[in-house]
Design a protein around this motif. Structure first.
Motif, PDB file in Angstrom:
ATOM      1  N   HIS A 117       5.620   1.965   6.661  1.00  0.00           N
ATOM      2  CA  HIS A 117       5.456   3.422   6.595  1.00  0.00           C
ATOM      3  C   HIS A 117       5.880   4.059   7.916  1.00  0.00           C
ATOM      4  O   HIS A 117       5.740   3.457   8.969  1.00  0.00           O
ATOM      5  N   PRO A 118       6.347   5.291   7.884  1.00  0.00           N
ATOM      6  CA  PRO A 118       6.727   5.976   9.124  1.00  0.00           C
ATOM      7  C   PRO A 118       5.500   6.584   9.820  1.00  0.00           C
ATOM      8  O   PRO A 118       5.521   7.722  10.266  1.00  0.00           O
ATOM      9  N   LEU A 119       4.440   5.818   9.886  1.00  0.00           N
ATOM     10  CA  LEU A 119       3.183   6.269  10.479  1.00  0.00           C
ATOM     11  C   LEU A 119       2.775   5.307  11.578  1.00  0.00           C
ATOM     12  O   LEU A 119       3.141   4.128  11.559  1.00  0.00           O
ATOM     13  N   ASN A 151       0.852  -1.176   0.000  1.00  0.00           N
ATOM     14  CA  ASN A 151       0.000   0.000   0.000  1.00  0.00           C
ATOM     15  C   ASN A 151       0.896   1.237   0.000  1.00  0.00           C
ATOM     16  O   ASN A 151       1.140   1.830   1.046  1.00  0.00           O
ATOM     17  N   PRO A 152       1.402   1.645  -1.175  1.00  0.00           N
ATOM     18  CA  PRO A 152       2.370   2.738  -1.225  1.00  0.00           C
ATOM     19  C   PRO A 152       1.823   4.103  -0.807  1.00  0.00           C
ATOM     20  O   PRO A 152       2.576   4.974  -0.414  1.00  0.00           O
ATOM     21  N   ASN A 196       0.914 -10.104   9.631  1.00  0.00           N
ATOM     22  CA  ASN A 196       1.519 -10.905  10.699  1.00  0.00           C
ATOM     23  C   ASN A 196       2.483 -10.069  11.535  1.00  0.00           C
ATOM     24  O   ASN A 196       2.491 -10.158  12.764  1.00  0.00           O
ATOM     25  N   LEU A 197       3.300  -9.246  10.876  1.00  0.00           N
ATOM     26  CA  LEU A 197       4.246  -8.398  11.604  1.00  0.00           C
ATOM     27  C   LEU A 197       3.527  -7.359  12.462  1.00  0.00           C
ATOM     28  O   LEU A 197       3.938  -7.091  13.594  1.00  0.00           O
ATOM     29  N   ILE A 198       2.472  -6.794  11.937  1.00  0.00           N
ATOM     30  CA  ILE A 198       1.696  -5.819  12.705  1.00  0.00           C
ATOM     31  C   ILE A 198       1.088  -6.496  13.931  1.00  0.00           C
ATOM     32  O   ILE A 198       1.192  -5.991  15.053  1.00  0.00           O
TER      33      ILE A 198
END
Length: 163
Positions: free
Chosen positions: A58-60, A4-5, A97-99
């Motif tokens: 993302h840095p969010l 999701n860019p 999975n990482l989230i």
């Protein structure tokens, strides 16, 4: 290449707090003087623990991306059980999975051991929902993924570090 860019960024100015505000609230009214007293937790406290986790791509924060919401935090204090639903930004998110691991690990490091925590993909929000849920709530798989020699642990630590 990111799944999701260009993610949608959700800003909730009414309920959003800075990290300093969250930290100050923990340092004042939320501590009990009696160390033998069992601290009660509420949905807001659990949400405050996970809202600042950053997305692996993302840095969010997960709050900014609307991945975690206070409405999706459920606590049963009688049974020391927490159920947290998270919503990936896209139905085919390869980072789900990482989230989920980042959320589980942040809660495991922050909450008393008495709590059982389940982290589950919001129903209907991911194309591999059952597979992700199975992996996130399998103790042996989570333990292997978070082994100290695992590169996954490095990514999780980066996501949950406080800025």
């Amino acid at each position: 290449m990111s799944d999701n860019p260009n993610p949608v960024i959700y800003v909730d100015n009414e309920n959003s707090k800075s990290f300093e505000d969250i930290e100050n609230s923990f340092n004042t009214s939320r501590y009990s003087i009696d160390e033998d007293q069992v601290d009660e937790f509420d949905e807001q406290e659990i949400f405050d623990l996970v809202r600042c986790i950053t997305d692996p791509e993302h840095p969010l924060t997960l709050e900014q991306l609307n991945v975690v919401r206070i409405e999706n935090v459920n606590i049963n204090l009688e049974n020391n059980y927490i159920l947290l639903y998270f919503t990936p930004t896209v139905p085919h998110c390869s980072m789900a999975n990482l989230i989920g691991l980042s959320i589980k690990e942040k809660l495991a490091r922050s909450l008393p051991k008495r709590f059982k925590v389940d982290v589950i993909v919001t129903p209907g929000s991911h194309s591999s929902e059952s597979s992700v849920n199975k992996q996130l709530n399998d103790k042996e798989r989570v333990s292997a993924a978070l082994d100290t020699s695992s590169s996954i642990l490095t990514i999780v630590n980066e996501c949950i570090k406080q800025n």
